[in-house]
Design an enzyme around this catalytic site. Structure first.
Site: not given
Ligand code: VGL
Ligand code: ZN
Length: 237
Positions: A183, A138, A40
């Protein structure tokens, strides 16, 4: 115990106390059966994005450099529908960073973030990973979140990543990216549970740290056998 064996025992114990783990002392060479997982590193999680992680941009040069040491690289993207159930805006009366119970368990509610196809959800431009082999998305089911790159929040629905890695003979994964306590941690713990030797490269991650979530995540990861290392522990090819 005899005097001599006592002495030997003492010396061995003293050495063990002083020594760093073998993998840290010698440096880690990832090899053909290891994969770097870059979680991410998207505009949404970097300053100017919708859910910025403090210092998020700092992981980019660290990951770019690490990439040179890996034969296999997998990149993930948080990839939500508009009106996703993890958004506070989807739950009337709820504010971002509060938490509610949903069908699959407790859910932190976030600002709207990483919506499919938006510039906000794009990989950060600074990320230079020309050799990456797979991008896995995802969190695209509207009614379920997925912090982990392996399994959605119901702990049943798979993303297919474990099958992909196993089919390719990968035994060890090194997890980096954003955010350490969500994540990255969920991905690392699932990797461990699914049988991969698992490292998190701490200085290649940054955290959201919501109500002590960072310390809690490191504790849970350690309990599950996830190893915590620094990028300097990896031997550059
Ligand atoms: C994430 C909060 C919401 C992450 C993703 O990538 O850690 N955190 N969505
Ligand atoms: Zn998300």
């Amino acid at each position: 115990m005899q005097r001599r064996s006592l002495l030997i025992h003492f010396a061995a114990t003293a050495l063990a106390g002083l020594s760093v783990p073998a993998w840290a002392a010698a440096g880690i060479k990832p090899g053909a059966k290891a994969a770097l997982i870059v979680v991410d590193v998207q505009n949404c999680f970097i300053d100017g994005g919708t859910l910025p992680v403090k210092g998020g941009a700092d992981v980019v040069p660290v990951i770019n450099k690490l990439a040179g040491a890996f034969d296999n690289i997998v990149v993930t993207q948080d990839w939500h529908t508009a009106g996703h159930t993890s958004f506070a805006s989807a739950h009337p009366g709820q504010k971002p960073f509060s938490s509610i119970k949903l069908g699959y368990g407790q859910q932190v509610l976030w600002p709207d973030h990483c919506v499919q196809g938006t510039e906000d959800a794009a990989l950060n431009k600074g990320l230079k990973l020309p050799t990456a082999q797979l991008i896995i998305r995802k969190g695209f089911h509207k009614d379920m979140d997925s912090y982990s790159a392996f399994e959605e929040a119901d702990h049943k629905t798979t993303t297919g990543l474990a099958g992909y890695l196993k089919a390719r003979g990968i035994k060890t994964v090194f997890v980096t990216g954003l955010a350490t306590d969500f994540c990255v941690a969920w991905t690392a713990m699932d990797a461990r549970r699914l049988g991969f030797e698992t490292y998190v490269i701490e200085d290649a991650t940054r955290a959201i740290d919501l109500n002590g979530s960072l310390a809690a995540a490191w504790k849970q990861m350690a309990a599950k056998g996830v190893k915590r290392i620094q990028s300097g522990d990896i031997v550059q090819a």
